[in-house]
Scaffold this motif. Structure first.
Motif, PDB file in Angstrom:
ATOM      1  N   ASP A  68     -20.908  14.996 -30.481  1.00  0.00           N
ATOM      2  CA  ASP A  68     -19.288  14.926 -31.116  1.00  0.00           C
ATOM      3  C   ASP A  68     -18.566  13.657 -30.272  1.00  0.00           C
ATOM      4  O   ASP A  68     -18.210  13.814 -29.381  1.00  0.00           O
ATOM      5  N   TYR A  69     -17.712  13.087 -31.586  1.00  0.00           N
ATOM      6  CA  TYR A  69     -16.880  12.914 -30.591  1.00  0.00           C
ATOM      7  C   TYR A  69     -14.829  13.085 -31.312  1.00  0.00           C
ATOM      8  O   TYR A  69     -15.459  12.396 -32.410  1.00  0.00           O
ATOM      9  N   TRP A  70     -13.723  13.218 -31.168  1.00  0.00           N
ATOM     10  CA  TRP A  70     -12.494  13.155 -31.948  1.00  0.00           C
ATOM     11  C   TRP A  70     -12.610  11.583 -32.322  1.00  0.00           C
ATOM     12  O   TRP A  70     -12.140  11.088 -30.257  1.00  0.00           O
ATOM     13  N   PHE A  71     -11.679  10.710 -32.620  1.00  0.00           N
ATOM     14  CA  PHE A  71     -11.409   9.292 -32.067  1.00  0.00           C
ATOM     15  C   PHE A  71      -9.739   9.420 -32.497  1.00  0.00           C
ATOM     16  O   PHE A  71      -8.811   8.209 -32.932  1.00  0.00           O
ATOM     17  N   ASP A  72      -9.022  10.239 -33.675  1.00  0.00           N
ATOM     18  CA  ASP A  72      -8.030  10.482 -34.221  1.00  0.00           C
ATOM     19  C   ASP A  72      -6.854  11.432 -33.346  1.00  0.00           C
ATOM     20  O   ASP A  72      -7.545  12.444 -32.741  1.00  0.00           O
ATOM     21  N   GLU A  85     -19.283  12.018 -22.110  1.00  0.00           N
ATOM     22  CA  GLU A  85     -18.150  11.415 -21.353  1.00  0.00           C
ATOM     23  C   GLU A  85     -17.278  10.797 -22.612  1.00  0.00           C
ATOM     24  O   GLU A  85     -15.877  10.791 -22.201  1.00  0.00           O
ATOM     25  N   ILE A  86     -17.522  10.203 -24.221  1.00  0.00           N
ATOM     26  CA  ILE A  86     -16.777   9.680 -24.689  1.00  0.00           C
ATOM     27  C   ILE A  86     -15.830  11.107 -25.415  1.00  0.00           C
ATOM     28  O   ILE A  86     -15.201  11.421 -26.240  1.00  0.00           O
ATOM     29  N   ALA A  87     -17.623  12.497 -25.792  1.00  0.00           N
ATOM     30  CA  ALA A  87     -16.451  13.261 -25.880  1.00  0.00           C
ATOM     31  C   ALA A  87     -15.533  14.014 -24.912  1.00  0.00           C
ATOM     32  O   ALA A  87     -14.389  14.302 -25.768  1.00  0.00           O
ATOM     33  N   ILE A  88     -15.386  14.239 -24.045  1.00  0.00           N
ATOM     34  CA  ILE A  88     -14.498  14.235 -23.250  1.00  0.00           C
ATOM     35  C   ILE A  88     -13.326  13.523 -23.030  1.00  0.00           C
ATOM     36  O   ILE A  88     -11.835  14.088 -23.126  1.00  0.00           O
ATOM     37  N   LYS A  89     -12.990  12.214 -23.637  1.00  0.00           N
ATOM     38  CA  LYS A  89     -12.629  11.502 -23.983  1.00  0.00           C
ATOM     39  C   LYS A  89     -11.349  11.291 -24.797  1.00  0.00           C
ATOM     40  O   LYS A  89     -10.080  11.251 -24.931  1.00  0.00           O
ATOM     41  N   GLY A  90     -12.889  11.889 -25.655  1.00  0.00           N
ATOM     42  CA  GLY A  90     -11.484  11.927 -27.579  1.00  0.00           C
ATOM     43  C   GLY A  90     -10.727  13.671 -26.696  1.00  0.00           C
ATOM     44  O   GLY A  90      -9.621  13.178 -27.737  1.00  0.00           O
ATOM     45  N   VAL A  91     -10.934  14.505 -26.425  1.00  0.00           N
ATOM     46  CA  VAL A  91     -10.191  15.207 -26.240  1.00  0.00           C
ATOM     47  C   VAL A  91      -8.752  15.166 -25.016  1.00  0.00           C
ATOM     48  O   VAL A  91      -8.244  15.309 -25.578  1.00  0.00           O
ATOM     49  N   PRO A 124     -10.585  11.395 -41.873  1.00  0.00           N
ATOM     50  CA  PRO A 124     -11.797  10.879 -40.894  1.00  0.00           C
ATOM     51  C   PRO A 124     -11.240  11.471 -40.071  1.00  0.00           C
ATOM     52  O   PRO A 124      -9.681  10.508 -39.538  1.00  0.00           O
ATOM     53  N   MET A 125     -11.620  12.509 -38.658  1.00  0.00           N
ATOM     54  CA  MET A 125     -10.942  12.134 -37.651  1.00  0.00           C
ATOM     55  C   MET A 125     -12.224  12.327 -36.594  1.00  0.00           C
ATOM     56  O   MET A 125     -11.189  12.905 -34.853  1.00  0.00           O
ATOM     57  N   ALA A 126     -13.135  12.953 -36.585  1.00  0.00           N
ATOM     58  CA  ALA A 126     -14.678  12.971 -35.721  1.00  0.00           C
ATOM     59  C   ALA A 126     -16.251  12.114 -36.314  1.00  0.00           C
ATOM     60  O   ALA A 126     -15.903  11.395 -37.373  1.00  0.00           O
ATOM     61  N   VAL A 127     -16.282  12.253 -35.235  1.00  0.00           N
ATOM     62  CA  VAL A 127     -17.814  11.695 -35.691  1.00  0.00           C
ATOM     63  C   VAL A 127     -18.689  12.313 -35.063  1.00  0.00           C
ATOM     64  O   VAL A 127     -18.455  12.600 -33.604  1.00  0.00           O
ATOM     65  N   TYR A 128     -19.325  12.916 -36.292  1.00  0.00           N
ATOM     66  CA  TYR A 128     -20.485  13.747 -35.621  1.00  0.00           C
ATOM     67  C   TYR A 128     -22.049  12.721 -35.861  1.00  0.00           C
ATOM     68  O   TYR A 128     -22.520  11.987 -36.978  1.00  0.00           O
ATOM     69  N   ARG A 129     -22.708  13.386 -34.932  1.00  0.00           N
ATOM     70  CA  ARG A 129     -23.978  12.530 -34.713  1.00  0.00           C
ATOM     71  C   ARG A 129     -24.553  13.453 -35.304  1.00  0.00           C
ATOM     72  O   ARG A 129     -25.090  14.505 -34.584  1.00  0.00           O
ATOM     73  N   LYS A 130     -25.698  12.673 -35.857  1.00  0.00           N
ATOM     74  CA  LYS A 130     -27.635  12.994 -35.958  1.00  0.00           C
ATOM     75  C   LYS A 130     -28.479  11.936 -35.187  1.00  0.00           C
ATOM     76  O   LYS A 130     -28.651  10.803 -35.289  1.00  0.00           O
ATOM     77  N   HIS A 131     -29.155  13.309 -33.683  1.00  0.00           N
ATOM     78  CA  HIS A 131     -30.071  12.138 -33.291  1.00  0.00           C
ATOM     79  C   HIS A 131     -30.962  12.956 -32.734  1.00  0.00           C
ATOM     80  O   HIS A 131     -30.909  14.571 -33.130  1.00  0.00           O
ATOM     81  N   ARG A 160     -13.211   4.073 -32.304  1.00  0.00           N
ATOM     82  CA  ARG A 160     -13.376   4.224 -31.055  1.00  0.00           C
ATOM     83  C   ARG A 160     -11.998   5.179 -30.866  1.00  0.00           C
ATOM     84  O   ARG A 160     -11.415   5.657 -31.749  1.00  0.00           O
ATOM     85  N   VAL A 161     -12.562   6.064 -29.224  1.00  0.00           N
ATOM     86  CA  VAL A 161     -11.487   6.651 -28.350  1.00  0.00           C
ATOM     87  C   VAL A 161     -10.566   5.414 -28.177  1.00  0.00           C
ATOM     88  O   VAL A 161     -10.940   4.890 -27.433  1.00  0.00           O
ATOM     89  N   ASN A 162      -9.260   6.359 -28.135  1.00  0.00           N
ATOM     90  CA  ASN A 162      -8.433   5.132 -26.986  1.00  0.00           C
ATOM     91  C   ASN A 162      -8.375   6.028 -25.580  1.00  0.00           C
ATOM     92  O   ASN A 162      -8.178   6.750 -26.262  1.00  0.00           O
ATOM     93  N   THR A 163      -9.051   4.812 -24.514  1.00  0.00           N
ATOM     94  CA  THR A 163      -9.213   5.190 -23.117  1.00  0.00           C
ATOM     95  C   THR A 163      -7.924   5.557 -22.323  1.00  0.00           C
ATOM     96  O   THR A 163      -7.880   5.677 -21.188  1.00  0.00           O
TER      97      THR A 163
END
Length: 335
Positions: free
Chosen positions: A98-102, A21-27, A203-210, A330-333
């Protein structure tokens, strides 16, 4: 008159209901002066991933297309099938965990590529987030602004979810991409035949390592094997096309092989050691088996290097500790 899509965003999704969901919102939060499309390749998840993707598609039908395959295809086939649906002049990738925040990430990338025809790819710095302990770091320390395919052949420094590239060179991905997992790296190398690579230090995205990530679920030996297989296909491709790229890939292949051999030595797998040695010698015919064996044994570090390494470990520990108290971007929702 309907405007032409300028950027197609590829998002691969499989069993990532906690992240998608946060990935979609980032786009969706991207601010651009042109139309964008989001193509989600949903690979028959067994959790709520598809349900979440479908909900967003119904809410934003003009922006989102969800491609759900009849059966699970795996990462590389999912990538290839999703790529076929792209219509944009450019392709951007955002993996579903992952997600984009910029909000101006895409606009920055396309503004640059529109005015710099000599560049084939651009990418940017990301925040690495290690979910296991909550620590964070920034990618691409000391990264040069402008690099070429020769640099990329030596090592893959492009985080997938930070890349934007021109679609015109490969409207469809070559069928041989299906034979290995790291098709993103291979595609970047093919694209880089047609122009330089530009790096944004912001930096414009978060890359998760999980633990649910593709690499996290794979053992060290399997990861090294995947890296070798990818480079072996690329070596065959570039052998008669680009000597500089071939030599860079050959050196990278040798280094990975040596690391794989050292892993087999430490885990007591003599048969695997012999197989990896022969694999290395295939692309280093000027070496003898004795040359390989000499390099298999790690040389003891000199005192100065040991001290430097120890200081580096202390600094890393300090960074990891402090980073746990810094919140993730954070992603601006407000879409």
């Amino acid at each position: 008159m309907e405007k032409t899509v300028k950027v197609s965003v590829i998002m691969l999704a499989y069993n990532i209901e906690n992240y998608i969901e946060i990935a979609i919102k980032g786009v969706l939060s991207q601010k651009t002066d042109y139309p964008v499309e989001l193509i989600i390749g949903e690979d028959r998840s067994t959790d709520r991933t598809y349900e979440i993707c479908k909900r967003y598609q119904e809410k934003y039908p003009e922006l989102i297309t969800v491609i759900r395959h009849e059966k699970n295809l795996g990462y590389q086939r999912n990538y290839m099938e999703t790529y076929k649906h792209c219509r944009g002049e450019y392709v951007a990738v955002c993996d579903g965990d992952d997600y984009w925040f910029d909000r101006r990430k895409l606009q920055r990338a396309t503004d640059f590529l529109d005015t710099h025809s000599q560049f084939a790819i651009c990418f940017h710095r990301v925040v690495n987030y290690y979910e296991e302990d909550g620590s964070k770091s920034l990618s691409n320390g000391h990264q040069r602004k402008i690099t070429t395919i020769s640099d990329l052949a030596e090592s893959n420094y492009i985080t997938n979810s930070s890349s934007v590239f021109r679609r015109c060179y490969y409207p469809e991905m070559p069928e041989w991409f299906a034979k290995f997992t790291s098709c993103d790296y291979a595609l970047h190398l093919l694209n880089a035949q047609h122009g330089n690579i530009y790096y944004f230090g912001k930096p414009m995205a978060v890359y998760r390592k999980h633990s649910k990530g593709i690499w996290s679920e794979t053992g060290m030996d399997r990861r090294l094997d995947i890296a070798l297989t990818t480079r072996e296909f690329l070596l065959d491709y570039f052998k008669d096309r680009r000597t500089d790229v071939y030599n860079g890939l050959r050196q990278a292949h040798a280094n990975i092989c040596l690391n794989l051999i050292r892993y087999y030595i430490s885990s007591g797998q003599p048969q695997r050691i012999e197989e990896a040695e022969q694999r290395l010698l295939k692309y280093q015919p000027q070496w003898t088996l004795n040359d390989v064996k000499r390099q298999e044994t790690l040389r003891p570090r000199q005192a100065g290097k040991r001290i430097k390494a120890q200081i580096g470990k202390m600094l890393t520990w300090g960074r990891e500790t402090v980073s746990r108290y810094i919140p993730l971007p954070r992603v601006n929702t407000e879409i």
